[in-house]
Scaffold this active site. Structure first.
Site, PDB file in Angstrom:
ATOM      1  N   ASP A  30       0.816  -1.202  -0.059  1.00  0.00           N
ATOM      2  CA  ASP A  30       0.131  -0.021  -0.029  1.00  0.00           C
ATOM      3  C   ASP A  30       0.926   1.242   0.115  1.00  0.00           C
ATOM      4  O   ASP A  30       1.734   1.434   0.518  1.00  0.00           O
ATOM      5  CB  ASP A  30      -0.683   0.047   1.228  1.00  0.00           C
ATOM      6  CG  ASP A  30      -2.016   0.772   1.279  1.00  0.00           C
ATOM      7  OD1 ASP A  30      -3.063   0.371   1.074  1.00  0.00           O
ATOM      8  OD2 ASP A  30      -1.839   2.121   1.089  1.00  0.00           O
ATOM      9  N   ARG A 155     -19.785  -7.358   0.705  1.00  0.00           N
ATOM     10  CA  ARG A 155     -20.566  -6.417   1.727  1.00  0.00           C
ATOM     11  C   ARG A 155     -19.729  -6.157   3.155  1.00  0.00           C
ATOM     12  O   ARG A 155     -19.243  -7.300   3.751  1.00  0.00           O
ATOM     13  CB  ARG A 155     -21.848  -7.016   2.147  1.00  0.00           C
ATOM     14  CG  ARG A 155     -22.590  -7.185   0.868  1.00  0.00           C
ATOM     15  CD  ARG A 155     -23.752  -8.211   1.235  1.00  0.00           C
ATOM     16  NE  ARG A 155     -23.439  -9.311   1.461  1.00  0.00           N
ATOM     17  CZ  ARG A 155     -24.003 -10.364   1.772  1.00  0.00           C
ATOM     18  NH1 ARG A 155     -25.501 -10.564   2.023  1.00  0.00           N
ATOM     19  NH2 ARG A 155     -23.712 -11.657   2.076  1.00  0.00           N
ATOM     20  N   ASN A 212     -24.775  -2.698  -8.220  1.00  0.00           N
ATOM     21  CA  ASN A 212     -24.749  -1.774  -7.382  1.00  0.00           C
ATOM     22  C   ASN A 212     -25.810  -0.731  -7.727  1.00  0.00           C
ATOM     23  O   ASN A 212     -26.558  -0.310  -6.778  1.00  0.00           O
ATOM     24  CB  ASN A 212     -23.211  -1.174  -7.149  1.00  0.00           C
ATOM     25  CG  ASN A 212     -22.559  -1.886  -6.145  1.00  0.00           C
ATOM     26  OD1 ASN A 212     -22.654  -3.105  -5.791  1.00  0.00           O
ATOM     27  ND2 ASN A 212     -21.082  -1.370  -5.940  1.00  0.00           N
ATOM     28  N   GLY A 257     -36.006   3.638   4.908  1.00  0.00           N
ATOM     29  CA  GLY A 257     -35.283   4.102   6.112  1.00  0.00           C
ATOM     30  C   GLY A 257     -34.568   5.544   5.907  1.00  0.00           C
ATOM     31  O   GLY A 257     -35.033   6.165   5.156  1.00  0.00           O
ATOM     32  N   CYS A 264     -19.603   2.447  -1.507  1.00  0.00           N
ATOM     33  CA  CYS A 264     -19.848   1.949  -2.982  1.00  0.00           C
ATOM     34  C   CYS A 264     -21.087   2.693  -3.601  1.00  0.00           C
ATOM     35  O   CYS A 264     -21.005   3.129  -4.655  1.00  0.00           O
ATOM     36  CB  CYS A 264     -20.183   0.483  -2.837  1.00  0.00           C
ATOM     37  SG  CYS A 264     -18.624  -0.420  -2.475  1.00  0.00           S
TER      38      CYS A 264
HETATM   39  C1  UDX Z   1     -22.485  -2.782  -1.355  1.00  0.00           C
HETATM   40  C2  UDX Z   1     -23.021  -4.078  -2.204  1.00  0.00           C
HETATM   41  O1  UDX Z   1     -23.969  -4.709  -1.466  1.00  0.00           O
HETATM   42  C3  UDX Z   1     -21.629  -4.963  -2.568  1.00  0.00           C
HETATM   43  O2  UDX Z   1     -22.020  -6.171  -3.077  1.00  0.00           O
HETATM   44  C4  UDX Z   1     -20.776  -4.150  -3.147  1.00  0.00           C
HETATM   45  O3  UDX Z   1     -19.809  -4.909  -3.208  1.00  0.00           O
HETATM   46  C5  UDX Z   1     -20.341  -2.911  -2.334  1.00  0.00           C
HETATM   47  O4  UDX Z   1     -21.511  -2.177  -2.066  1.00  0.00           O
HETATM   48  P1  UDX Z   1     -21.984  -2.403   1.312  1.00  0.00           P
HETATM   49  O5  UDX Z   1     -21.759  -0.810   0.703  1.00  0.00           O
HETATM   50  O6  UDX Z   1     -21.003  -3.134   2.029  1.00  0.00           O
HETATM   51  O7  UDX Z   1     -21.938  -3.495  -0.196  1.00  0.00           O
HETATM   52  O8  UDX Z   1     -23.219  -2.260   1.999  1.00  0.00           O
HETATM   53  P2  UDX Z   1     -24.764  -2.958   1.688  1.00  0.00           P
HETATM   54  O9  UDX Z   1     -25.040  -4.034   2.733  1.00  0.00           O
HETATM   55  O10 UDX Z   1     -24.920  -3.213   0.101  1.00  0.00           O
HETATM   56  O11 UDX Z   1     -25.788  -1.730   2.095  1.00  0.00           O
HETATM   57  C6  UDX Z   1     -25.556  -0.398   1.437  1.00  0.00           C
HETATM   58  C7  UDX Z   1     -26.274   0.719   2.198  1.00  0.00           C
HETATM   59  O12 UDX Z   1     -27.721   0.302   1.945  1.00  0.00           O
HETATM   60  C8  UDX Z   1     -26.205   0.739   3.659  1.00  0.00           C
HETATM   61  O13 UDX Z   1     -26.161   2.051   3.934  1.00  0.00           O
HETATM   62  C9  UDX Z   1     -27.437   0.068   4.245  1.00  0.00           C
HETATM   63  O14 UDX Z   1     -27.927   0.522   5.317  1.00  0.00           O
HETATM   64  C10 UDX Z   1     -28.557   0.619   3.071  1.00  0.00           C
HETATM   65  N1  UDX Z   1     -29.589  -0.211   2.869  1.00  0.00           N
HETATM   66  C11 UDX Z   1     -29.598  -1.555   2.253  1.00  0.00           C
HETATM   67  C12 UDX Z   1     -30.853   0.168   2.909  1.00  0.00           C
HETATM   68  O15 UDX Z   1     -31.206   1.244   3.096  1.00  0.00           O
HETATM   69  N2  UDX Z   1     -32.059  -0.377   2.496  1.00  0.00           N
HETATM   70  C13 UDX Z   1     -31.981  -1.891   2.168  1.00  0.00           C
HETATM   71  O16 UDX Z   1     -32.771  -2.539   2.093  1.00  0.00           O
HETATM   72  C14 UDX Z   1     -30.750  -2.436   2.024  1.00  0.00           C
END
Ligand code: UDX
Length: 456
Positions: A30, A155, A212, A257, A264
């Site tokens: 890194d 995730r 995404n 929510g 991401c």
């Molecule tokens: C996401 C993708 O899921 C993953 O496949 C990719 O590689 C990177 O981006 P991540 O950012 O870790 O992963 O979080 P994720 O669990 O997908 O949730 C993203 C956001 O959406 C969070 O803030 C979560 O609270 C919100 N969310 C998720 C909602 O508000 N409602 C939902 O139904 C699901």
């Protein structure tokens, strides 16, 4: 196999530990030397459940090490994963400077034929750019470098599980040998049941962004529905439950929510829209997805204003500051966006998070922090559940009731059982659901202590 990983952020670290865990010899590096020093000493720069144990295990087994110089990391590598950051530029496009310089460095120092794998989320077309950079750098030297796209789907908060047991692995390549090498790299995972999907490079690059963006679209759809439900007197949790029972729609990512955050979705939705424009296709749906997401925080402010009248000097406790549970990541966290909006209204805002307090303080220094959830709620005019950490769903309601100034709870993630709260004497606001007035019962005086939503 000998594997090098350039960039030790979330994706890079997970690549390091998971590749080592299946038996490859992995060297991570890194540009941030402090991070390398930390990792070499077994200290994690991020919180991710199970990662500390896995890191310790793999370094102790001698399969994983960290070095400062790219030259040392890639010298013997057969496969080099590029996992550097692609932050958003001011115009919304992904900043690919780190990807370019990593590719150049790798080409400069690699000593055998190898494969450069782009694992960072990048716009379609990046592999072509990487290939040009590599060819120029290699000119006149022996050895071949193929470029492969292998987007990461993990995730945060479940990253260890996702990287050790991925459901699917996407590999975009142009040459048969590159596909063959990648099959070898991932053989332990495919033998354990992971689905390997092979495509051309542009398809792999685009598919990652498409996934995404579509997941973000589902969340924004649910949030727009929440606004409609509020106006119609309907319940968004039930509406999305009905939707989710249709297998063509599916129940996931329909939780209304405070909206999505993290590193991401917000940047990828924006970058995907910019990419579409650059390719000559207007895709304004993506802009709407982002707009509805921002509207969710604004809707929360309006709800608080409705419930508390003037926000100035009101004591508001925010429970959960990370962008989602099980992480200390606060990047683009809707909880912090809400904190900033409330501070701008001159409310007195206090927060608590099981893991993200230090990061939250750096991001929003004006935010007061409490040592635990109950301390945060002390004297509060309203308690807001911003991030549905499991431990915040099982608070002792009697303790909570005696801590707050007024028993008003705003469940901004629709994660709590409003009836249980109401029975314990709380007035309950939610997102896209009817407000529930306090209705203390005999039973609640004894103390209903679990807040979790039932059913739905
Ligand atoms: C996401 C993708 O899921 C993953 O496949 C990719 O590689 C990177 O981006 P991540 O950012 O870790 O992963 O979080 P994720 O669990 O997908 O949730 C993203 C956001 O959406 C969070 O803030 C979560 O609270 C919100 N969310 C998720 C909602 O508000 N409602 C939902 O139904 C699901």
């Amino acid at each position: 196999m000998n594997v090098a990983v350039i960039g030790t952020g979330h994706v890079g670290l997970m690549t390091c530990v998971s590749m080592a865990a299946v038996g490859h010899r992995v060297v991570g590096c890194d540009a941030d030397r402090g991070k390398i020093a930390q990792l070499s000493a077994g200290v994690l720069p991020i919180f991710e459940p199970g990662l500390a144990e896995l890191l310790a295990e793999q370094t102790a087994a001698g399969r994983l090490s960290f070095v400062e110089e790219t030259a040392d990391a890639v010298a013997d590598a057969e496969v080099v994963f590029i996992c550097v950051g692609t932050p958003p530029r001011v115009d919304g496009e992904a900043d690919l400077v780190a990807v370019e310089s990593a590719a150049r460095e790798v080409a400069r120092h690699v000593r055998r034929s190898s494969i450069i794998v782009e694992k960072s989320t990048v716009p379609a077309g990046t592999a072509g750019r990487v290939r040009t950079v590599v060819r120029r750098e290699l000119s006149g030297r022996a050895g071949e470098i193929s470029v492969v796209s292998n987007p990461e789907f993990l995730r945060e908060g479940r990253a260890v599980e996702d990287s050790l047991h991925p459901e699917r692995i996407l590999v975009g390549a142009e040459e048969a040998e590159a596909f063959a090498t990648m099959r070898e790299v991932y053989r332990p995972f495919t033998e354990a049941g992971a689905l390997l999907i092979e495509t051309d490079i542009a398809t792999a690059e685009l598919a990652k962004h498409a996934c995404n963006a579509f997941l973000a679209l589902k969340i924004s759809f649910a949030n727009a529905l929440a606004r409609m439900c509020e106006r119609a007197g309907a319940d968004v949790v039930s509406v999305t439950h009905v939707m989710g029972t249709d297998p063509r729609i599916g129940p996931d990512f329909l939780r209304a929510g405070l909206g999505y955050g993290g590193y991401c979705f917000p940047k990828d939705v924006q970058a995907f829209e910019r990419l579409a424009a650059r390719l000559g296709y207007a895709f304004p749906l993506l802009g709407e997805v982002a707009r509805i997401n921002e509207e969710a925080v604004e809707a929360a402010v309006e709800k608080l204003r409705d419930a508390l009248w003037n926000l100035t000097d009101k004591r508001i406790a925010l429970l959960g500051l990370a962008f989602k549970p099980e992480t200390d990541d606060i990047r683009f966290s809707p909880a912090l966006a809400l904190a900033e909006r409330l501070l701008a209204e001159r409310a007195s805002v206090v927060g608590f998070d099981p893991q993200a307090m230090a990061n939250a303080k750096t991001e929003v220094p004006e935010l007061e922090l409490a040592t635990d959830a109950y301390a945060a709620c002390e004297g509060a005019d309203c308690v807001v559940l911003c991030t549905e950490w499991p431990e915040l769903l099982t608070l002792d309601l009697e303790r909570l009731r005696s801590a707050v100034a007024y028993p008003v709870i705003f469940d901004a993630r629709n994660a709590l059982d409003a009836d249980v709260l109401a029975a314990a004497g709380f007035e309950v606001l939610s997102m896209g659901r009817p407000h529930v007035a306090a209705s203390p019962t005999e039973r609640s005086a004894v103390g209903a202590s679990r807040l979790e939503r039932r059913g739905a």
